[in-house]
Design a protein around this motif. Structure first.
Motif, mmCIF file in Angstrom:
data_model
loop_
_atom_site.group_PDB
_atom_site.id
_atom_site.type_symbol
_atom_site.label_atom_id
_atom_site.label_comp_id
_atom_site.label_asym_id
_atom_site.label_seq_id
_atom_site.Cartn_x
_atom_site.Cartn_y
_atom_site.Cartn_z
ATOM 1 N N ALA A 1 56.830 -47.018 39.537
ATOM 2 C CA ALA A 1 57.410 -46.658 40.828
ATOM 3 C C ALA A 1 57.052 -45.216 41.198
ATOM 4 N N MET A 2 56.998 -44.341 40.203
ATOM 5 C CA MET A 2 56.566 -42.965 40.444
ATOM 6 C C MET A 2 55.129 -42.943 40.958
ATOM 7 N N MET A 3 54.272 -43.755 40.330
ATOM 8 C CA MET A 3 52.859 -43.791 40.697
ATOM 9 C C MET A 3 52.665 -44.383 42.090
ATOM 10 N N ARG A 4 53.344 -45.484 42.362
ATOM 11 C CA ARG A 4 53.164 -46.174 43.639
ATOM 12 C C ARG A 4 53.863 -45.458 44.792
ATOM 13 N N GLY A 5 54.878 -44.664 44.450
ATOM 14 C CA GLY A 5 55.669 -44.025 45.491
ATOM 15 C C GLY A 5 55.166 -42.676 45.952
ATOM 16 N N GLY A 6 53.994 -42.265 45.492
ATOM 17 C CA GLY A 6 53.419 -41.002 45.941
ATOM 18 C C GLY A 6 54.008 -39.776 45.274
ATOM 19 N N HIS A 7 54.554 -39.940 44.066
ATOM 20 C CA HIS A 7 55.198 -38.821 43.373
ATOM 21 C C HIS A 7 54.267 -38.101 42.398
ATOM 22 N N ILE A 8 53.045 -38.606 42.225
ATOM 23 C CA ILE A 8 52.059 -37.978 41.340
ATOM 24 C C ILE A 8 51.089 -37.154 42.183
ATOM 25 N N ASP A 9 51.004 -35.865 41.890
ATOM 26 C CA ASP A 9 50.132 -34.991 42.687
ATOM 27 C C ASP A 9 48.652 -35.223 42.384
ATOM 28 N N PHE A 10 48.326 -35.341 41.098
ATOM 29 C CA PHE A 10 46.935 -35.529 40.684
ATOM 30 C C PHE A 10 46.871 -36.628 39.631
ATOM 31 N N CYS A 11 45.864 -37.467 39.727
ATOM 32 C CA CYS A 11 45.534 -38.325 38.600
ATOM 33 C C CYS A 11 44.084 -38.034 38.218
ATOM 34 N N VAL A 12 43.814 -38.067 36.933
ATOM 35 C CA VAL A 12 42.479 -37.814 36.404
ATOM 36 C C VAL A 12 42.056 -39.076 35.666
ATOM 37 N N MET A 13 40.980 -39.720 36.133
ATOM 38 C CA MET A 13 40.543 -41.000 35.582
ATOM 39 C C MET A 13 39.047 -40.997 35.319
ATOM 40 N N GLY A 14 38.621 -41.888 34.450
ATOM 41 C CA GLY A 14 37.206 -42.132 34.250
ATOM 42 C C GLY A 14 36.716 -43.147 35.273
ATOM 43 N N ALA A 15 35.404 -43.407 35.285
ATOM 44 C CA ALA A 15 34.853 -44.367 36.238
ATOM 45 C C ALA A 15 33.519 -44.910 35.751
ATOM 46 N N GLY B 1 48.296 -44.456 44.986
ATOM 47 C CA GLY B 1 49.524 -43.689 45.119
ATOM 48 C C GLY B 1 49.420 -42.204 44.861
ATOM 49 N N ALA B 2 48.446 -41.771 44.056
ATOM 50 C CA ALA B 2 48.338 -40.339 43.750
ATOM 51 C C ALA B 2 47.834 -39.574 44.965
ATOM 52 N N ARG B 3 48.292 -38.350 45.114
ATOM 53 C CA ARG B 3 47.888 -37.544 46.275
ATOM 54 C C ARG B 3 46.452 -37.059 46.166
ATOM 55 N N GLN B 4 45.999 -36.820 44.945
ATOM 56 C CA GLN B 4 44.614 -36.418 44.709
ATOM 57 C C GLN B 4 44.086 -37.223 43.528
ATOM 58 N N VAL B 5 42.877 -37.765 43.677
ATOM 59 C CA VAL B 5 42.250 -38.547 42.610
ATOM 60 C C VAL B 5 41.008 -37.805 42.136
#
Length: 213
Positions: free
Chosen positions: A90-104, A136-140
């Motif tokens: 719910a935190m992730m989907r609700g826009g409460h995470i400012d940055f997520c750092v992922m591989g691709a 959901g994250a504000r910055q990816v």
């Protein structure tokens, strides 16, 4: 010179501002926790229900009950909290995470993200919370080596692998350069490899804008 995996993680960590809530993906993104500046308060979120995650646990001091979503033993920061998996999402989907750092596996020039499976018949799907974070994250921020082992660019005109999210990637931190994506334009913020921008553009077969200061 080109950055190592640890070098990429350290460079991303420099750009996470004070007071941010951040989710780190599996692999190189996990390493970011070990390079966060000590003079900033940065709150790390793990999708398996931990807020206030610390860095990787030192060898021999692992807490068997304290793991991140990638099953890596981690530490906890003062004030860390634990909660249900559903609340974490719910935190992730609700826009409460400012940055997520992922591989691709691939990122398109439009910022489309493909990181949960390839098109290979024996590929094992591994989406986890990537779609939720991409939306959901504000910055990816994506971290990855720029080229595959066979020399193919992972930044492409259009993704050929199944998409995780569309037009969601803000930056790619790679061993060669930092790229920023905006409205179909790819800007180069920093170059690490001693290579001309035009040569890098030729290798990617894409137009690159020079945004270096």
């Amino acid at each position: 010179m080109r950055l190592t995996r640890e070098g990429i993680a350290a460079r991303v960590a420099q750009d996470i501002p004070h007071g941010s809530y951040v989710n780190l993906g599996i692999g190189v993104p996990t390493l970011v926790a070990d390079f966060l500046p000590s003079d900033r308060q940065i709150i790390l979120h793990s999708e398996n229900g931990l807020l206030g995650m610390g860095g990787t646990a030192p060898s021999g001091l692992e807490d068997k009950d304290l793991l991140n979503a990638g099953k890596i033993y981690v530490t906890e920061q003062p004030g860390a909290s634990y909660f249900h998996h559903a609340d974490s999402f719910a935190m992730m989907r609700g826009g409460h995470i400012d940055f997520c750092v992922m591989g691709a596996f691939q990122v398109s020039r439009n910022g489309d993200l493909a990181n949960w499976r390839t098109s290979a018949s024996d590929s094992i799907p591994s989406v986890g919370g990537a779609m939720d974070l991409a939306a959901g994250a504000r910055q990816v921020y994506v971290v990855m080596e720029l080229f595959t082992k066979s020399g193919e660019s992972k930044i492409v005109a259009n993704c050929t692998y199944p998409l995780t999210g569309t037009a969601c990637v803000d930056r790619v931190y790679s061993d060669y350069a930092i790229f920023e994506f905006s409205a179909g334009t790819i800007k180069v913020l920093e170059l690490f490899e001693p290579i001309e921008l035009s040569e890098l553009a030729d290798r990617l077969a894409l137009e690159l804008k020079d945004a270096r200061n």
